[in-house]
Write an enzyme that holds these catalytic residues in place. Structure first.
Site, PDB file in Angstrom:
ATOM      1  N   GLU A 163      -6.646  27.292   7.003  1.00 18.04           N
ATOM      2  CA  GLU A 163      -5.482  27.230   7.888  1.00 18.04           C
ATOM      3  C   GLU A 163      -5.661  28.184   9.065  1.00 18.04           C
ATOM      4  OE1 GLU A 163      -0.852  26.622   6.776  1.00 18.04           O
ATOM      5  OE2 GLU A 163      -1.816  28.347   5.842  1.00 18.04           O
TER       6      GLU A 163
ATOM      7  N   ALA B 283       5.971  24.970   7.559  1.00 19.54           N
ATOM      8  CA  ALA B 283       6.114  23.917   6.556  1.00 19.54           C
ATOM      9  C   ALA B 283       4.880  23.876   5.664  1.00 19.54           C
ATOM     10  CB  ALA B 283       6.302  22.565   7.242  1.00 19.54           C
TER      11      ALA B 283
ATOM     12  N   GLU C  68       6.203  29.357   2.048  1.00 18.00           N
ATOM     13  CA  GLU C  68       5.563  28.851   3.271  1.00 18.00           C
ATOM     14  C   GLU C  68       5.994  29.636   4.499  1.00 18.00           C
ATOM     15  OE1 GLU C  68       3.164  26.756   3.957  1.00 18.00           O
ATOM     16  OE2 GLU C  68       2.849  25.998   1.934  1.00 18.00           O
TER      17      GLU C  68
ATOM     18  N   GLU D  46       0.870  -1.176   0.000  1.00 18.63           N
ATOM     19  CA  GLU D  46       0.000   0.000   0.000  1.00 18.63           C
ATOM     20  C   GLU D  46       0.906   1.224   0.000  1.00 18.63           C
ATOM     21  OE1 GLU D  46      -2.182  -0.684   3.573  1.00 18.63           O
ATOM     22  OE2 GLU D  46      -3.423  -2.255   2.660  1.00 18.63           O
TER      23      GLU D  46
ATOM     24  N   PRO E 272       9.013   5.957   4.823  1.00 19.68           N
ATOM     25  CA  PRO E 272       9.330   5.195   3.620  1.00 19.68           C
ATOM     26  C   PRO E 272       8.712   3.799   3.551  1.00 19.68           C
ATOM     27  CG  PRO E 272      11.247   5.336   5.046  1.00 19.68           C
ATOM     28  CD  PRO E 272      10.195   6.233   5.637  1.00 19.68           C
ATOM     29  N   GLY E 273       8.142   3.320   4.640  1.00 25.60           N
ATOM     30  CA  GLY E 273       7.478   2.021   4.608  1.00 25.60           C
ATOM     31  C   GLY E 273       6.170   2.040   3.845  1.00 25.60           C
TER      32      GLY E 273
ATOM     33  N   ARG F 218      -3.921  19.456  14.546  1.00 26.33           N
ATOM     34  CA  ARG F 218      -3.643  18.400  13.569  1.00 26.33           C
ATOM     35  C   ARG F 218      -4.689  17.306  13.736  1.00 26.33           C
ATOM     36  NH1 ARG F 218      -0.978  20.355   9.413  1.00 26.33           N
ATOM     37  NH2 ARG F 218       1.180  20.912   9.848  1.00 26.33           N
TER      38      ARG F 218
ATOM     39  N   GLU G 164       3.077  31.643   6.651  1.00 21.97           N
ATOM     40  CA  GLU G 164       2.727  31.210   8.007  1.00 21.97           C
ATOM     41  C   GLU G 164       3.257  32.111   9.114  1.00 21.97           C
ATOM     42  OE1 GLU G 164       3.659  27.082   8.589  1.00 21.97           O
ATOM     43  OE2 GLU G 164       2.220  26.436   7.070  1.00 21.97           O
TER      44      GLU G 164
END
Length: 189
Positions: free
Chosen positions: A147, A83, A99, A46, A121-122, A71, A103
């Site tokens: 935002e 970011a 950015e 996936e 990275p998995g 978040r 921000e």
């Protein structure tokens, strides 16, 4: 002899046999790949596709600019370095400058690339390009419509306390704080 500098020649390389798109969103997409493993068997992977992102370690008066925002995936407020994601065709340095100003309201007169790193990275291809600046001038805040955040400048001691408290817990900000600490202790990143 195999050239291990070529990913497809590495003994652990997984050849993609089939890709099945699952979801296409505004920021990410999800696909399931069927791959051939090094032992000849097949497996599924996936994969989250992401356009990449930028983050900025911005210092002003020996304090680091951070933003505090909610978040949703974590169901809590986080303190993070400025970011955001790369827009289509946007160069990382330009995105970092954009950015930062959007921000924090500060514009980088100059900016230095520190490192680019994979976030997960998995299962995801996202790469974050981390930049540094201490060459700032006043600009203006331009938050996106969805935002909501506040900006503050914190000391290294405050940043370390925020880590202990769990207010800073994301990888890019942890990396930024420890890079800043190294620069403070050694004079360089």
């Amino acid at each position: 002899m195999k050239d291990h500098n070529q990913p497809s020649q590495h003994p652990f390389y997984e050849e993609t046999l089939e890709t099945k798109p699952i979801f296409e969103g505004k920021i990410i997409s999800l696909q399931v790949d069927t791959v051939r493993l090094p032992n000849g068997e097949t497996a599924t992977r996936e994969i989250v596709r992401h356009p990449g992102a930028v983050a900025v370690v911005a210092l002003i008066d020996n304090k680091m600019l951070v933003v505090e925002q909610f978040r949703k995936p974590l169901e809590r407020v986080q303190v993070e370095i400025p970011a955001g994601k790369l827009d289509a065709g946007e160069e990382p340095e330009a995105a970092a400058k954009r950015e930062l100003e959007e921000e924090t309201g500060y514009r980088a007169r100059s900016i230095e690339h520190l490192h680019s790193f994979s976030t997960s990275p998995g299962f995801a291809e996202e790469v974050v390009h981390l930049y540094f600046t201490d060459d700032l001038e006043q600009g203006s805040v331009h938050l996106d419509d969805e935002e909501f955040l506040t900006c503050e400048a914190i000391t290294l001691e405050q940043a370390m306390a925020y880590i202990k408290e769990g207010r800073i817990s994301d990888a890019k900000t942890l990396l930024a704080v420890y890079a800043w600490r190294m620069r403070t202790l050694t004079g360089s990143f």
